[in-house]
Design an enzyme around this catalytic site. Structure first.
Site, short mmCIF file in Angstrom:
data_model
loop_
_atom_site.label_atom_id
_atom_site.label_comp_id
_atom_site.label_asym_id
_atom_site.label_seq_id
_atom_site.Cartn_x
_atom_site.Cartn_y
_atom_site.Cartn_z
N LEU A 72 0.89 -1.16 0.00
CA LEU A 72 0.00 0.00 0.00
C LEU A 72 0.92 1.21 0.00
O LEU A 72 1.97 1.20 0.65
CB LEU A 72 -0.88 0.02 1.25
CG LEU A 72 -2.06 -0.95 1.32
CD1 LEU A 72 -2.77 -0.84 2.66
CD2 LEU A 72 -3.06 -0.73 0.19
N ASP A 73 0.52 2.26 -0.71
CA ASP A 73 1.34 3.48 -0.74
C ASP A 73 1.48 4.03 0.67
O ASP A 73 0.63 3.80 1.53
CB ASP A 73 0.66 4.56 -1.59
CG ASP A 73 0.46 4.12 -3.03
OD1 ASP A 73 1.22 3.26 -3.50
OD2 ASP A 73 -0.49 4.64 -3.65
N LEU A 74 2.50 4.86 0.82
CA LEU A 74 2.74 5.54 2.10
C LEU A 74 1.47 6.25 2.59
O LEU A 74 1.11 6.20 3.76
CB LEU A 74 3.88 6.56 1.89
CG LEU A 74 4.37 7.32 3.09
CD1 LEU A 74 5.13 6.40 4.02
CD2 LEU A 74 5.28 8.48 2.66
N ARG A 122 -4.99 5.37 -7.87
CA ARG A 122 -4.73 6.81 -8.07
C ARG A 122 -4.59 7.12 -9.55
O ARG A 122 -5.14 8.11 -10.05
CB ARG A 122 -3.45 7.22 -7.32
CG ARG A 122 -3.62 7.13 -5.81
CD ARG A 122 -2.30 7.37 -5.08
NE ARG A 122 -2.36 6.84 -3.74
CZ ARG A 122 -2.90 7.48 -2.69
NH1 ARG A 122 -3.37 8.70 -2.84
NH2 ARG A 122 -2.95 6.91 -1.51
#
Ligand code: URA
Length: 247
Positions: A103-105, A191
């Protein structure tokens, strides 16, 4: 290879190293049938029989947990930049767990962690098509036509995404909450998909792997998964190649 008994016990997820020392002091640990009294005692788990309260320890014990990852944590086992890592949140489990996917930051939500490489690979393997559900708060008010583009598959970085399932959960004046279900895991995929229809993701949360939902699990906390939970990940279509899910 010989290692200190405390370390072996911790690796097997029996107890932290300090607690393992207590177990030894309490006379609950036996090595090849004899109670261990010596703190510095070493053993080789491949050769020696180590028991705790009479039960042989199992270094191969598989463990699966669902973490509600907070924003600001990196989905790696170490970070050269010294940022918080997801392993910090499961540090009380001594087994070496790795995250299943990433998962992205700045994304929060469901992150599976395990020491079972086979199950981890199956969840990530495109052929099993494990659905991942996200809630994305996006700028503006995407039209049904634009959302349909995401449902049909849209080119990101020159590659067309697989069809997504989309549901508008809430429309506000300047933003919209959209549920999106995909089974791929391209970098920053959600995104980029919204970017491709000119809407920016303001906030992103993964809410489920297959039918396994994050539910009320507080942010930053984890829960240990049962075989029943693991089956939910595959939405009932359990790959028969996976040995570690009991029937
Ligand atoms: N898609 C994204 O864009 N980010 C994530 O962290 C996961 C899926």
């Amino acid at each position: 290879m010989e290692e200190r008994l405390q370390k072996i016990l911790a690796k097997a997820g029996i107890a932290s190293r300090r607690r393992a020392e207590e177990l030894i002091r309490e006379g609950r640990i036996k090595l090849n049938g004899l109670v261990v009294h010596e703190m510095g005692c070493r053993a080789d788990p491949a050769r020696d029989i180590i028991t705790c309260d009479g039960t042989p320890i199992n270094l191969e014990r598989k463990i699966y947990l669902l973490l509600n990852k907070p924003k600001g944590y990196v989905t790696t086992l170490s970070d050269p930049q010294g940022r918080p890592i997801v392993s910090d949140l499961v540090a009380d489990i001594s087994l070496r767990l790795f995250p299943v996917g990433r998962l992205d930051l700045d994304t929060e939500g469901a992150l599976l962690m395990t020491n079972d490489g086979e199950l981890g690979n199956a969840i990530l393997h495109p052929s099993f098509e494990v659905n991942k559900t996200y809630e994305a708060m996006v700028t503006g008010s995407p039209t049904q036509e634009r959302l349909r583009l995401l449902e049909q598959g849209i080119a990101i970085d020159g590659v067309r995404t697989s069809p997504a399932k989309i549901k508008v959960l809430q429309r506000r004046k300047d933003r919209t909450l959209v549920e999106i279900i995909i089974h791929e895991g391209k970098k920053r995929q959600v995104r980029k998909m919204f970017q491709a229809i000119d809407h920016r993701v303001l906030h992103l949360k993964r809410t489920a792997y297959g039918d396994l939902r994050i539910g009320e699990l507080p942010v930053g906390k984890y829960r240990i998964l049962t075989p029943f939970d693991l089956k939910k990940i595959f939405s009932g279509k359990i790959p028969f190649t996976i040995k570690n899910i009991p029937a």
